[in-house]
Scaffold this active site. Structure first.
Site, short mmCIF file in Angstrom:
data_model
loop_
_atom_site.label_atom_id
_atom_site.label_comp_id
_atom_site.label_asym_id
_atom_site.label_seq_id
_atom_site.Cartn_x
_atom_site.Cartn_y
_atom_site.Cartn_z
N ASP A 20 1.28 -0.76 0.23
CA ASP A 20 -0.26 0.19 -0.12
C ASP A 20 0.39 0.78 -0.55
O ASP A 20 0.75 2.25 -0.56
CB ASP A 20 -0.74 -0.27 1.29
N GLY A 24 -8.74 6.69 7.99
CA GLY A 24 -10.36 7.56 9.07
C GLY A 24 -11.22 8.27 7.19
O GLY A 24 -10.84 8.68 6.71
N LYS A 27 2.17 4.47 -2.52
CA LYS A 27 1.52 5.83 -3.01
C LYS A 27 2.76 6.52 -3.07
O LYS A 27 2.52 7.90 -3.73
CB LYS A 27 1.12 6.11 -1.21
#
Ligand code: ADP
Ligand code: ASP
Ligand code: MG
Length: 814
Positions: free
Chosen positions: A677, A796, A681
């Site tokens: 992941d 979040g 990025k």
């Protein structure tokens, strides 16, 4: 003296006629000439009856009954018992005459233009009688005069040309001796020299009023209608259109010529010469200011005064190398059109003279084809030119303004706006006076084109943004909540009207062209259509709305595969799904290029650092000429959470479990823990820095054990974390003994990227990174020693949704 013309709706009900009485009474110290249209719908009914009779359909008698009912209703409402009989008698007599005309047409099954004009004149003959009487019974000194005795025309019966010399004299003579304070004239109707009734073309009552106003050189011509002036666009198509306060004759002429029906185009001409102002007013709201039309346009602030459109346009194209440099082709072409009485709405010819393109009414298309192919039969036979090409179902849109010529960039804005909204342009014309730029587009695109142009040229307009969202999990639900909450704020403060038009999860999807009611989206989606990525796209295309945005809030590769199709449809794409921008470089590049060539945004800020403005900042640095030397970053909220909570009192296994339970990791924690992941990025940041790089090029220094890597399932993986607990303890122990913190770091140095776990010493900006925070340090040409640092919550639902929201708003402001 002034002339007031009342249109069909204004005279179409007793309520509105009472308004007219008030308007006339309020103005009694002046001499007034009242020109009236037929009652609403009556002209259309008369034409329908004529058509029916001509094909021997007896239903024309019931159409006459409908006309009678309209009149009787108004008469019964407006007149007392005592007065009404005379009016009813007149109406009955006229309708009996009408019936005999229709009977004879039915008998011979033929409707000549002469009969049509005679039939259609009955509308104004009746309405003017009723209005004159109603004014009289309301104690107004009113008299009626038949306009056929005042306006002389040629015998082009249904669209007659006026003989101004004679008409002006007749009008002036009549009013010289006329003593009545108010004169009521039927609009639209006139007569030829032989005494036959003629009419001035559909909408012609405005023209009647202008002819009379000009002959008598009155102070003002007032056109009373059912809207509060000439609007910036047709109010039936553009909800945000507004009345124009003041406009020049030429602007009004252009707008009306290109479809602003509120005024019949020939109307301006007679009054323009005498500089008589025209005031357009609303009979139903006389207190509204309306539109004043005068010689010059006073408002120079906005060079575009209005946008109008004509439907039912056919484009005919004459093309061939045989036309180049040879004079006479255009002459023959236009002569043919003139002979067939085909009205030309728009012409374009490229300077190569290889083709000439003309916009005409759909109803003339077949006639044009036959006539033009026959004129050029010889050239077509010799292959010098091609047979006439015909394209139907088109419309013309036009932007109009006297001051457009002194502003550069207007046409750029016009075509840019249309292009961004995927409106294909078939032909363009701009008059040398630059008061008008018009374009031919598909009829299906008119609503979208007019609304997006209106939003673009009228600054205080709200810009409508139409969202199509896939994926309504945690983040999706938060985004919807934020949109619902911010709707009013955005409307009031930024003039953005944000609407969710399509919504889909993996099972169902819903659409609402007017915007989904967000208070009940969950219940609605449960009753939705079966979800399908292709039919979602088809709906986006079919709805054909301006400023459409596709929002991907899934982590699904199939959804990512759809982006190219959306971009090619000029639909913007906003994704928090990382798959597309971290796929092969070729794929990433293709999407970036599509976004550029279709001039439509593709935004994915939330791919890195959730709501933190990382990609945006990087883009700003690059586009302003900076160069990235090095990026160091902690980009995994989940790994940061894990290493912040892993200490001598906790087990690595438990901390990972907790991170998953709290929703900080992907459903499969291996994606986070393996570093994939984070690698994705830094890959995206590297690409956005201008580096051609693929995932395989990134060095992944994994902190996992062989056992961890070998695990086939999530459960196996957790077991292996337990079994290899000592390995993780050792990592922690080493860091502690070096007084360091463990951080999972991504780096890009001189074009090389790597990810891995590092021991971070005290004092380093990463050392105190808390919770699920992210941090990025950009070392660039402009920030060589002290990096530009972006830091904050990097995971979040709430912050990710707000990052998506920011991308969406960016599109609105684009
Ligand atoms: P009347 O019967 O009073 O002559 P019309 O129906 O001929 O009225 O013209 C008024 C209508 O023109 C409005 O109701 C509106 O639907 C239409 N219209 C089209 N374009 C415009 C525009 N730019 N401004 C105002 N009205 C327009
Ligand atoms: N009654 C005619 C028409 O409907 C003329 C007018 O209303 O202006 O076309
Ligand atoms: Mg009209």
């Amino acid at each position: 003296m002034k002339v007031l013309k009342f249109g069909g709706t204004s005279v179409g009900s007793s309520k509105n006629i009472n308004k007219i009485i008030e308007i006339v009474k309020a103005n009694q110290e002046e001499k007034q000439i009242i020109v009236v249209s037929a009652f609403a719908k009556v002209t259309n009914l008369l034409l329908e009856a004529a058509q029916l009779a001509s094909i021997k359909k007896t239903a024309y008698t019931s159409v006459i009954e409908d006309i009678k009912t309209i009149h009787n209703q108004i008469i019964l409402d407006l007149f007392t018992e005592k007065d009404k009989n005379e009016v009813l008698k007149f109406v009955n007599q006229k309708l009996t005459d009408l019936k005999s005309i229709l009977d004879s047409i039915s008998l011979i099954s033929e409707l000549s233009a002469k009969s049509e004009a005679n039939i259609v004149s009955h509308g104004e003959l009746l309405s003017s009688f009723v209005i004159a009487k109603v004014l009289q019974v309301n104690h107004i000194d009113a008299e009626r005069k038949d306009t056929r005795e005042l306006i002389l025309t040629n015998t082009n019966y249904t669209n007659a040309s006026v003989n101004f010399e004679v008409s002006n004299r007749q009008i002036q003579d009549y009013f010289k001796s006329n003593k009545a304070k108010v004169t009521v004239l039927p609009g639209f109707i006139s007569s030829a020299e032989n005494g036959d009734t003629t009419v001035l073309g559909r909408g012609g009552s405005d023209y009647t009023a202008a002819i009379v106003a000009s002959a008598l050189d009155v102070d003002v011509l007032e056109i009373w209608t059912d809207v509060s002036g000439m609007f910036t666009a047709n109010p039936n198509v553009v909800a945000q259109a507004m009345p124009i306060e003041q406009i020049s004759y030429e602007e009004a002429m252009e707008l009306s010529h290109f479809g602003a029906k509120v005024i019949y185009p020939p109307t301006i001409h007679p009054v323009l010469k005498k500089e008589i102002p025209i005031l357009i007013k609303n009979t139903l709201k006389p207190e509204d200011a309306g539109t004043l039309i005068t010689k010059t346009s006073k408002d120079k602030k906005n060079p575009v005064k209005g946008i109008s459109h004509i439907d039912d346009v056919t484009l005919i194209t004459l093309e061939g190398s045989g036309m180049v440099g040879i004079p006479g082709f255009s002459k023959r072409l236009f002569e043919t059109l003139a002979t067939e009485k085909i009205n030309v709405k728009l012409i374009t010819q490229a300077s190569s003279e290889h083709s000439i393109c003309i916009g005409i009414d759909d109803s003339n298309a077949n006639l044009a084809k036959i006539a033009i192919d026959s004129t050029f039969e010889f050239e077509i036979l010799k292959n010098k030119i091609k047979p006439l090409q015909i394209e139907k179902n088109l419309s013309i849109i036009a932007i109009v303004g006297d001051h457009m010529k002194s502003h550069q960039g207007i046409s750029g804005r016009m075509f840019g706006t249309l292009g961004k909204n995927n409106v294909n342009i078939r032909a363009i014309a701009q008059g040398a006076s630059e008061k008008n730029i018009s374009a031919v587009i598909a009829a299906k695109d008119v609503k979208k084109a007019l609304n997006s142009l209106h939003e673009s040229f009228f600054k205080n307009n709200n810009k409508q943004l139409n969202l199509f969202i896939t994926g309504v999990g945690n983040v999706g639900a938060k985004l919807i909540e934020q949109i619902e909450q911010q709707h009013e704020f955005l409307l009031n403060n930024l003039n953005i009207n944000i609407r969710i038009v399509g919504l889909s999860n993996s099972r169902q999807m819903i659409f609402d062209e007017e915007g989904i009611n967000l208070s009940s989206w969950k219940e609605q989606i449960n009753k939705g259509l079966p979800a399908s990525l292709d039919s979602f796209l088809e709906q986006v295309k079919a709805l054909n709305l301006r400023n459409s945005v596709f929002v991907d809030i899934t982590a699904n590769a199939k959804v990512a595969d759809m982006y190219a199709k959306y971009l090619k449809n000029s639909t913007a794409v906003v994704a928090c799904n990382k798959i597309a921008s971290s796929a092969t470089y070729k794929k990433y590049k293709e999407l970036k290029e599509l976004s550029r060539s279709y001039d439509v945004p593709y935004l994915f800020e939330t791919n890195v650092g959730a709501g933190l403005p990382i990609i945006d900042t990087l883009n700003n640095l690059i586009t302003s000429g900076d160069q990235v030397h090095k990026i160091q970053a902690v980009l995994s909220g989940s790994l940061n959470f894990i290493f912040n909570n892993f200490n001598t009192k906790t087990e690595f296994y438990d901390v990972v479990k907790q991170a998953q339970l709290e929703g900080y990791t992907e459903p499969d924690p291996r994606i986070d823990l393996s570093g994939v992941d984070v690698a994705r990025k830094i890959l995206i940041l590297a690409r956005e820095s201008g580096i051609k790089i693929n995932l395989e090029d990134i060095e992944n220094d994994s902190f996992l054990t062989e056992n961890n890597h070998k695990a086939d399932s999530v459960d196996d993986f957790y077991n292996s974390l337990k079994t290899d607990a000592d390995h993780f303890k050792a990592l922690l122990k080493s860091a502690n003994s070096n007084k360091c913190q463990l951080k999972y770091v991504a780096e890009l140095i001189n074009g090389k990227a790597k990810v891995g776990l590092k021991e971070i010493p005290v004092g380093h900006p990463f050392y105190n990174l808390e919770g699920k925070d992210n941090i990025v340090m950009f070392y660039t040409k402009r920030y060589p020693e002290q990096p530009m640092i972006i830091k904050g919550a990097g995971a979040g639902a709430d912050v990710t949704a707000s990052g998506l929201f920011a991308d969406i708003i960016k599109i609105a402001n684009n």
